[in-house]
Design an enzyme around this catalytic site. Structure first.
Site, PDB file in Angstrom:
ATOM      1  NE  ARG A 181       1.053  -4.503  11.421  1.00  0.00           N
ATOM      2  CZ  ARG A 181       2.030  -4.211  10.566  1.00  0.00           C
ATOM      3  NH1 ARG A 181       3.166  -4.883  10.579  1.00  0.00           N
ATOM      4  NH2 ARG A 181       1.875  -3.249   9.683  1.00  0.00           N
ATOM      5  NE  ARG A 206       6.398  -0.787  11.032  1.00  0.00           N
ATOM      6  CZ  ARG A 206       5.437  -0.517  10.143  1.00  0.00           C
ATOM      7  NH1 ARG A 206       5.709   0.215   9.093  1.00  0.00           N
ATOM      8  NH2 ARG A 206       4.222  -0.981  10.313  1.00  0.00           N
ATOM      9  NE  ARG A 255       6.683  -3.157   6.402  1.00  0.00           N
ATOM     10  CZ  ARG A 255       5.433  -2.714   6.287  1.00  0.00           C
ATOM     11  NH1 ARG A 255       5.091  -2.005   5.229  1.00  0.00           N
ATOM     12  NH2 ARG A 255       4.535  -3.002   7.191  1.00  0.00           N
ATOM     13  NE  ARG A 312      -5.104  -0.858   9.791  1.00  0.00           N
ATOM     14  CZ  ARG A 312      -4.006  -0.155   9.565  1.00  0.00           C
ATOM     15  NH1 ARG A 312      -4.034   0.894   8.801  1.00  0.00           N
ATOM     16  NH2 ARG A 312      -2.874  -0.483  10.144  1.00  0.00           N
ATOM     17  CE  LYS A 316      -2.360  -0.363   3.747  1.00  0.00           C
ATOM     18  NZ  LYS A 316      -2.035  -1.659   4.359  1.00  0.00           N
TER      19      LYS A 316
END
Ligand code: AMP
Length: 213
Positions: free
Chosen positions: A171, A160, A127, A88, A13
């Site tokens: 998540r 992260r 990531r 969300r 995204k």
């Protein structure tokens, strides 16, 4: 033009939003980026949301709605916006609609990037993020020019906390539980366009712009 970009964490995204910004000349409003910036600045808000974000859970609707309203009130979305990571939950979607309605505006399209759960875990584990400017890299798909260092400021990249595999699963659960109803909210309005999120960044971008028309 007001676009909503949806997809599980790691669907690309953020990356796609930045390209849409360049193409359409409208800003990306990412509640995740706003919250991370608040944390970096050490503000009250940042301290308040830190633990919730690290756990992979969603912060309260109130907080993110206020952040988005602030941006619209400041005129950041005068020409339009690409909403990334917001809304969300159905409550956020309703609040957005109500806010836009009051301003005589509306959502033009909801772009849903589809990626399987398996790919989500694989992508997010790779990531890496710059703690200074928030830039995002990927060990496999988008490595920095110098290993482990941000291209822009040379800062050491971090994994992260919420990109650790156990947090990613939390998540993902949150995504499926809370976000599917958001799509269901926009579906009857004929706004939802689902795009296959597999393949290269350029391939996914071509599908998105095709869907926007
Ligand atoms: P993201 O980078 O969009 O995945 O956001 C990172 C984290 O920020 C999420 O896991 C949530 O804790 C929080 N967050 C971002 N956007 C929202 C939102 N619209 N509603 C609730 N929490 C959010």
């Amino acid at each position: 033009m007001i676009l909503i970009l949806m997809g599980p964490p790691g669907a690309g995204k953020g990356t796609q939003a930045k390209q849409l910004v360049d193409k359409y000349g409208i800003p990306q409003l990412s509640t995740g980026d706003m919250l991370r910036a608040a944390r970096r600045s050490g503000s009250d808000l940042g301290n308040k949301v830190a633990a919730i974000m690290d756990s992979g859970k969603l912060v309260s609707d109130e907080i993110v709605i206020a952040l988005i309203e602030e941006k619209f009130d400041a005129g950041d979305a005068k020409e339009g916006a690409i909403l990334d990571g917001f809304p969300r939950t159905p409550a956020q979607a309703e609040a957005l609609d109500a806010m836009l309605d009051a301003k005589g505006r509306k959502v033009d399209a909801v772009l849903s990037i589809h990626v399987s759960d398996e790919d989500v875990v694989r992508r997010n584990s790779g990531r890496r993020t710059c703690p200074v400017d928030g830039a995002s890299y990927h060990l496999e798909f988008k490595p920095p020019k110098r290993e482990g260092l941000c291209d822009h400021d040379g800062a050491a990249l971090v994994h992260r906390e919420d990109d650790m595999p156990d947090k990613i699963r939390v998540r993902l659960e949150a995504y499926h539980r809370d976000t599917a109803p958001v799509l269901a909210y926009f579906e009857p309005k004929g706004l939802v366009k689902t795009v296959d999120g597999t393949g290269s960044i350029a391939e996914v971008f071509a599908r998105l712009t095709g869907a926007i028309g």
